[in-house]
Design a protein around this motif. Structure first.
Motif, mmCIF file in Angstrom:
data_model
loop_
_atom_site.group_PDB
_atom_site.id
_atom_site.type_symbol
_atom_site.label_atom_id
_atom_site.label_comp_id
_atom_site.label_asym_id
_atom_site.label_seq_id
_atom_site.Cartn_x
_atom_site.Cartn_y
_atom_site.Cartn_z
ATOM 1 N N GLY A 100 0.797 -2.350 0.819
ATOM 2 C CA GLY A 100 0.198 -0.562 0.936
ATOM 3 C C GLY A 100 0.156 -0.315 2.766
ATOM 4 N N ASN A 122 3.608 -0.814 4.683
ATOM 5 C CA ASN A 122 4.214 0.755 4.896
ATOM 6 C C ASN A 122 3.719 2.278 4.458
ATOM 7 N N TRP A 123 2.792 2.196 5.494
ATOM 8 C CA TRP A 123 1.257 3.591 4.852
ATOM 9 C C TRP A 123 2.897 4.635 6.035
ATOM 10 N N ASN A 124 3.083 3.781 6.767
ATOM 11 C CA ASN A 124 3.230 5.288 7.509
ATOM 12 C C ASN A 124 5.103 5.242 7.132
ATOM 13 N N ARG A 125 6.050 4.748 6.957
ATOM 14 C CA ARG A 125 7.195 4.844 6.883
ATOM 15 C C ARG A 125 7.638 5.519 5.135
ATOM 16 N N ARG A 127 6.844 6.996 1.285
ATOM 17 C CA ARG A 127 5.277 6.764 1.311
ATOM 18 C C ARG A 127 4.494 7.316 0.318
ATOM 19 N N SER A 183 3.635 3.536 -1.473
ATOM 20 C CA SER A 183 4.041 2.476 -0.560
ATOM 21 C C SER A 183 2.472 2.486 -0.905
#
Lengths: 37, 539
Positions: free
Chosen positions: A27, A30-33, B281, B284
């Motif tokens: 998490g 990949n917070w901003n992907r 996103r 995620s």
């Protein structure tokens, strides 16, 4: 380990903790992907 | 008693507020069915978690851990690794992309548009509608047992109150109201379970001491007599796995752990949540809170369930199942006897929250399965989707209530809640999982192969549940009526099979059917409807 004599039980606990850490790390990394037609 | 009613009133008021907000914000069927596809990732994660975890997990499986021990922690590990990580990362992202691209609002509709098959939508919609009430009735039984035990009201009275509340909420609020309410209920559940594990370990003298006491419990005076029957079945103490191949081992490994652990991947009421966020996103981000949430739910429930044996033995000389009277009674009686009075009231609200959040999603899914997937899309009834869905929801809820009432008449020593849950989870995995994976990842997977796998999985799973697996066949009674036995392999050379859960047989069959039919009908696939990533589009 922690008073649990049978490795098949504390391994299950380790897998729980490990999976939770995996979820947290995934998490965060990949917070901003991938921020849609 | 006063503070119970005060906290119940506060809870009911907040829920009414969320129902009203959901009602006001619902403008069209996309809002009603998919919450407008703009949910916050934390709301989505909590909603997914609160739907996933019901009274079934806390009371039903917590009680199973009280009876069988900490081997159930393997289910927690699978819940996090498979039920959250793989579900979100492997299935969730693609489901969101494909669902948004094809404009679908339910899992059967996703299959139907991906494979261009109206029959598939009707078949899976009908299957969900017919069998989901078994799971919903298990959830209902969990909460009604607890509330009637706590307040002294009769099972029937509480059953009617809970189901009327659910009906009013789901019919008015749609998925928007449900998901806002889930986030509130999920937060309550998280706080309550965190307190429960800390208090239990503190009460028993710390983690190591409590675990050591549980490990040495089988050697304490009087325990061997109480566990004699379990030991015959393979039980080896609460801190060990049962002996491999024994009835208790088959029960824990195939039904409780594999059935629910893998079955979670193909749950229609869970997969629809992925379609409610607007980008990958968000999925995620939801993984982060989803993993922690599940650890604190089932990890705590199973650990406390097993540890309750130490508390019960110290106080009464009896092990948990004997002291509580039934498998499903272990967690409620433990809380009533050993936790502070105020927590009993709080826990009552937490369990109601756990039950209502799951029931809302199940009733919503049953309603869309019959109303939209079967009647509107497959049979082409010319009525408004929302109206059809609402009527179908009420029919689904009514079926669940009748089943819950009937299940209260079954033998109390059966883990009814856990069995009902794993039955539905296993059926979904065998029917949908191979097709679901193929829909998301295999470009030219033929429609006929998807149908072959679905029908093979559902038919073999139902056959096994009704005629072979003794625990389910015994309570469904169909085998008894036709063959006058609780399992057709009982007293034959194949009697071990009566302990094996349906998912162990039906899911591999469904996968084999998908592969064989996929090769046989290769070239008939329609590949244009798979999600194309932005990178592929740029080429």
């Amino acid at each position: 380990m922690f008073g649990l004599p049978d490795p098949s039980i504390w391994l299950a606990y380790l897998l729980c903790i490990g999976s939770t850490v995996l979820c947290v790390v995934y998490g965060v990394l990949n917070w901003n992907r991938d921020g849609d037609k | 008693m006063t503070y119970i009613f005060i906290s119940l009133a506060a809870y009911a008021l907040i829920m009414v507020l969320f129902g009203y907000i959901g009602y006001k914000k619902t403008k069209d069927s996309s809002d009603y069915l998919l919450a407008g596809k703009e949910m916050h990732p934390i709301v989505m994660a909590l909603s997914y978690g609160a739907t996933f975890i019901s009274t079934s997990a806390i009371v039903g499986f917590g009680g199973a851990a009280g009876q069988f021990g900490l081997g159930l922690i393997w289910l927690t590990a699978l819940n996090i690794l498979v039920g959250v990580f793989i579900a979100f990362v492997v299935f969730g992202k693609k489901t969101r992309e494909l669902g948004h691209r094809l404009g679908t609002s339910t899992m059967p509709e996703l299959f139907a548009r991906r494979f261009n098959s109206g029959f598939m939508q009707g078949y899976s919609g009908l299957l969900i509608f017919v069998f989901m009430p078994i799971y919903a009735s298990a959830v209902l039984k969990g909460i009604v047992d607890y509330v009637s035990n706590y307040t002294g009201l009769s099972f029937g009275t509480v059953l009617i109150i809970v189901s009327v509340l659910t009906a009013v909420f789901v019919v008015t609020g749609g998925l928007k109201g449900i998901m806002y309410a889930d986030a509130f209920q999920g937060s309550l559940m998280f706080a309550g379970m965190a307190f429960l594990i800390i208090y239990t370990y503190a009460m028993l003298g710390g983690v190591t001491r409590a675990n050591e006491a549980l490990a040495s419990l089988p050697t304490m005076p009087g325990v061997a007599e109480q566990t004699a029957n379990l030991v015959k079945g393979g039980f080896a103490g609460w801190t060990s796995m049962p002996s491999t191949g024994s009835p208790v081992w088959w029960n824990i490994v195939t039904t409780l752990v594999a059935g629910v652990g893998i079955g979670a991947l193909a749950q229609p009421q869970l997969s629809v949540k992925f379609m409610t966020v607007k980008s990958n996103r968000d999925i995620s981000r939801a993984v982060l809170s989803g993993g922690i949430f599940i650890l604190f739910m089932t990890g705590v429930a199973f650990t406390v369930g097993a540890l309750s044996n130490v508390a019960f033995y110290d106080a009464t000389g009896k092990i948990a199942i004997d002291a509580a009277g039934s498998n499903d009674g272990i967690i409620p009686v433990f809380i009533k006897e050993f936790l502070p009075d105020w927590f009993g009231g709080v826990f009552l609200i937490i369990l109601i929250a756990a039950a209502v959040s799951t029931l809302n999603a199940l009733v919503h899914t049953m309603g869309t399965a019959l109303g939209r997937d079967f009647l509107r899309q497959s049979l082409k009834l010319k009525a408004e989707t929302i109206t059809l869905t609402r009527i179908s929801m009420l029919i689904g809820l009514l079926l669940s209530v009748v089943l819950a009432w009937l299940s209260s008449k079954l033998d109390v020593s059966m883990a009814i809640i856990a069995i009902g849950t794993s039955m539905f989870f296993g059926l979904c995995a065998a029917t949908f999982l191979p097709t679901y994976f193929a829909a998301l990842y295999i470009k030219r997977f033929p429609k006929k192969a998807a149908l072959t796998s679905m029908i093979t999985g559902s038919v073999s799973s139902l056959f096994w549940l009704m005629f072979v697996q003794e625990k389910t066949a015994g309570s469904l009674q169909i085998c008894k009526l036709l063959f006058n036995t609780t399992s057709i392999v009982k007293d034959t050379a194949l009697h071990t099979l009566s302990m094996v859960d349906a998912i162990i047989v039906a899911l591999p069959l469904s996968i084999v059917a998908a592969v064989v039919a996929g090769l046989a009908f290769a070239g008939e696939g329609e590949g244009a409807k798979l999600p194309v990533t932005s990178a592929e589009q740029a080429k």
